[in-house]
Enzyme design. Structure first.
Site, mmCIF file in Angstrom:
data_model
loop_
_atom_site.group_PDB
_atom_site.id
_atom_site.type_symbol
_atom_site.label_atom_id
_atom_site.label_comp_id
_atom_site.label_asym_id
_atom_site.label_seq_id
_atom_site.Cartn_x
_atom_site.Cartn_y
_atom_site.Cartn_z
ATOM 1 N N THR A 167 -20.648 68.091 87.211
ATOM 2 C CA THR A 167 -21.966 68.710 87.208
ATOM 3 C C THR A 167 -22.783 67.778 86.346
ATOM 4 O O THR A 167 -22.209 67.005 85.582
ATOM 5 C CB THR A 167 -21.853 70.102 86.509
ATOM 6 O OG1 THR A 167 -21.042 70.955 87.297
ATOM 7 C CG2 THR A 167 -23.177 70.763 86.266
ATOM 8 N N ARG A 195 -19.940 79.047 98.855
ATOM 9 C CA ARG A 195 -19.444 79.253 97.492
ATOM 10 C C ARG A 195 -20.551 78.873 96.483
ATOM 11 O O ARG A 195 -21.220 77.856 96.629
ATOM 12 C CB ARG A 195 -18.199 78.402 97.266
ATOM 13 C CG ARG A 195 -17.617 78.489 95.850
ATOM 14 C CD ARG A 195 -18.081 77.352 94.968
ATOM 15 N NE ARG A 195 -17.382 77.332 93.692
ATOM 16 C CZ ARG A 195 -17.717 76.529 92.684
ATOM 17 N NH1 ARG A 195 -18.729 75.694 92.804
ATOM 18 N NH2 ARG A 195 -17.056 76.551 91.554
ATOM 19 N N VAL A 196 -20.741 79.718 95.487
ATOM 20 C CA VAL A 196 -21.690 79.405 94.412
ATOM 21 C C VAL A 196 -20.913 79.337 93.110
ATOM 22 O O VAL A 196 -20.118 80.240 92.812
ATOM 23 C CB VAL A 196 -22.803 80.475 94.320
ATOM 24 C CG1 VAL A 196 -23.715 80.205 93.129
ATOM 25 C CG2 VAL A 196 -23.616 80.506 95.610
ATOM 26 N N GLY A 197 -21.127 78.274 92.349
ATOM 27 C CA GLY A 197 -20.430 78.123 91.071
ATOM 28 C C GLY A 197 -21.238 78.687 89.916
ATOM 29 O O GLY A 197 -22.160 79.490 90.098
ATOM 30 N N ASP A 198 -20.879 78.269 88.723
ATOM 31 C CA ASP A 198 -21.537 78.779 87.512
ATOM 32 C C ASP A 198 -22.927 78.200 87.292
ATOM 33 O O ASP A 198 -23.787 78.830 86.676
ATOM 34 C CB ASP A 198 -20.682 78.427 86.286
ATOM 35 C CG ASP A 198 -20.517 76.914 86.144
ATOM 36 O OD1 ASP A 198 -19.916 76.296 87.047
ATOM 37 O OD2 ASP A 198 -21.013 76.335 85.148
ATOM 38 N N THR A 217 -20.271 72.731 81.953
ATOM 39 C CA THR A 217 -19.757 71.973 83.098
ATOM 40 C C THR A 217 -18.255 72.265 83.188
ATOM 41 O O THR A 217 -17.631 72.589 82.189
ATOM 42 C CB THR A 217 -20.006 70.460 82.934
ATOM 43 O OG1 THR A 217 -19.161 69.763 83.857
ATOM 44 C CG2 THR A 217 -19.705 69.954 81.536
ATOM 45 N N GLY A 218 -17.725 72.148 84.389
ATOM 46 C CA GLY A 218 -16.289 72.373 84.539
ATOM 47 C C GLY A 218 -15.964 73.389 85.616
ATOM 48 O O GLY A 218 -16.726 73.558 86.571
ATOM 49 N N GLY A 220 -16.099 76.266 87.590
ATOM 50 C CA GLY A 220 -17.174 77.245 87.679
ATOM 51 C C GLY A 220 -16.723 78.684 87.659
ATOM 52 O O GLY A 220 -17.321 79.515 86.958
HETATM 53 N N1 GLY Z 1 -19.350 73.725 87.302
HETATM 54 C C1 GLY Z 1 -19.647 73.387 88.624
HETATM 55 C C2 GLY Z 1 -19.091 74.294 89.615
HETATM 56 O O1 GLY Z 1 -18.012 74.825 89.428
HETATM 57 O O2 GLY Z 1 -19.711 74.480 90.640
#
Ligand code: GLY
Length: 286
Positions: A167, A195-198, A217-218, A220
């Site tokens: 990210t 899919r939606v991450g953090d 970051t990392g 999600g």
């Molecule tokens: N941190 C980015 C994601 O998992 O989408």
């Protein structure tokens, strides 16, 4: 007067040798933080994010990961200490999702997703320009091979599969004492369409308020489960140094997960990542 500062990262797990990217982003964006620049913190984190989105080494904008179906959807967010938030999720066919997040701030909404976000961007003058790269296509092909062979990584067991997250993001403190944060991502290496991450979720991927700004970051899903950026922020609000706050929340999310945080407070900043692996940069002005 407040001492301006900006920090940027190129993703947890991104080689520390690639820190020239976030450092260059900080150098450029810092010019927006000096006294008298209107909305300096917000402009600085946008400009830093655009530089990193345009750098193919990082998983955001140009260089963003493909989905397993071969499509490319991205997430991005901006937030400020005076309560403005603009976010896009699973947006397609734009080169700089962070610029769309900026347009969302001026809309009646906080978050737009999928086709609606893409349509919003194109009708507001953002070019229809999918940031597809050969490198990202090869990463997706390798992920599909791993799935087929069953030779998945520790964090890919559920697919079995997801790894190469990454990210980009920036946090800034302007001379007027305001804060802002930006975050943009192509997600993980193995993802379903939709899919939606953090990253586009306030409190999870980022947090910003009167006490400072945080960007995560990392992995999600794990960052969402733990509202990780909010945790870092609350520690800062309670008086922790941002370095101690980032380190504490990295420790709370153990292996096999990979995470990283950058954070600024009123008078300090900090950054920490799993195994200390995260391309990163910082610039403080005198
Ligand atoms: N941190 C980015 C994601 O998992 O989408």
């Amino acid at each position: 007067m407040t001492r301006p500062a900006i920090l940027a990262h190129g993703g947890a797990g991104a080689p520390n040798e690639d820190s020239d990217g976030p450092l260059a982003a900080c150098e450029h964006a810092a010019t927006f933080l000096v006294d008298g620049q209107p909305d300096g913190a917000l402009r600085a984190v946008i400009e830093a994010a655009v530089i990193l989105e345009n750098d193919e080494r990082f998983n955001a904008g140009t260089g963003a990961n493909y989905r397993l179906d071969g499509s490319l959807q991205m997430d991005a967010i901006l937030a400020t200490s005076d309560g403005r938030i603009g976010s896009v999720a699973a947006i397609e066919r734009v080169r700089n999702p962070i610029r769309v997040a900026r347009l969302v701030i001026d809309s009646p909404h906080v978050m737009l997703c999928g086709d609606g976000a893409t349509q919003f961007a194109h009708t507001r003058g953002i070019a229809d320009d999918p940031p597809l790269t050969d490198k990202a296509r090869k990463r997706m092909e390798a992920a599909l091979e791993r799935l087929k062979s069953g030779e998945v990584r520790p964090t890919e067991q559920k697919w079995r599969g997801k790894d190469m997250h990454g990210t980009i993001g920036a946090v800034a403190r302007a001379a007027d004492g305001t804060f802002a944060v930006s975050c943009s991502t192509g997600g993980t290496s193995m993802m379903l369409r939709g899919r939606v991450g953090d990253s586009p979720i306030f409190g999870a991927g980022v947090m910003c308020g009167p006490a400072g700004a945080v960007c995560a970051t990392g992995d999600g899903e794990e960052i969402i489960r733990r509202l990780a950026s909010m945790r870092v922020y609350m520690r800062i609000e309670q008086g922790d140094h941002p370095q101690a706050a980032c380190e504490a929340v990295v420790k709370e999310i153990p292996a096999p997960y990979t995470v990283g945080f950058i954070a600024v407070s009123k008078d300090a900043h900090g950054m920490s990542a799993t195994a200390d692996k995260m391309a990163r940069g910082a610039k403080e002005l005198t």
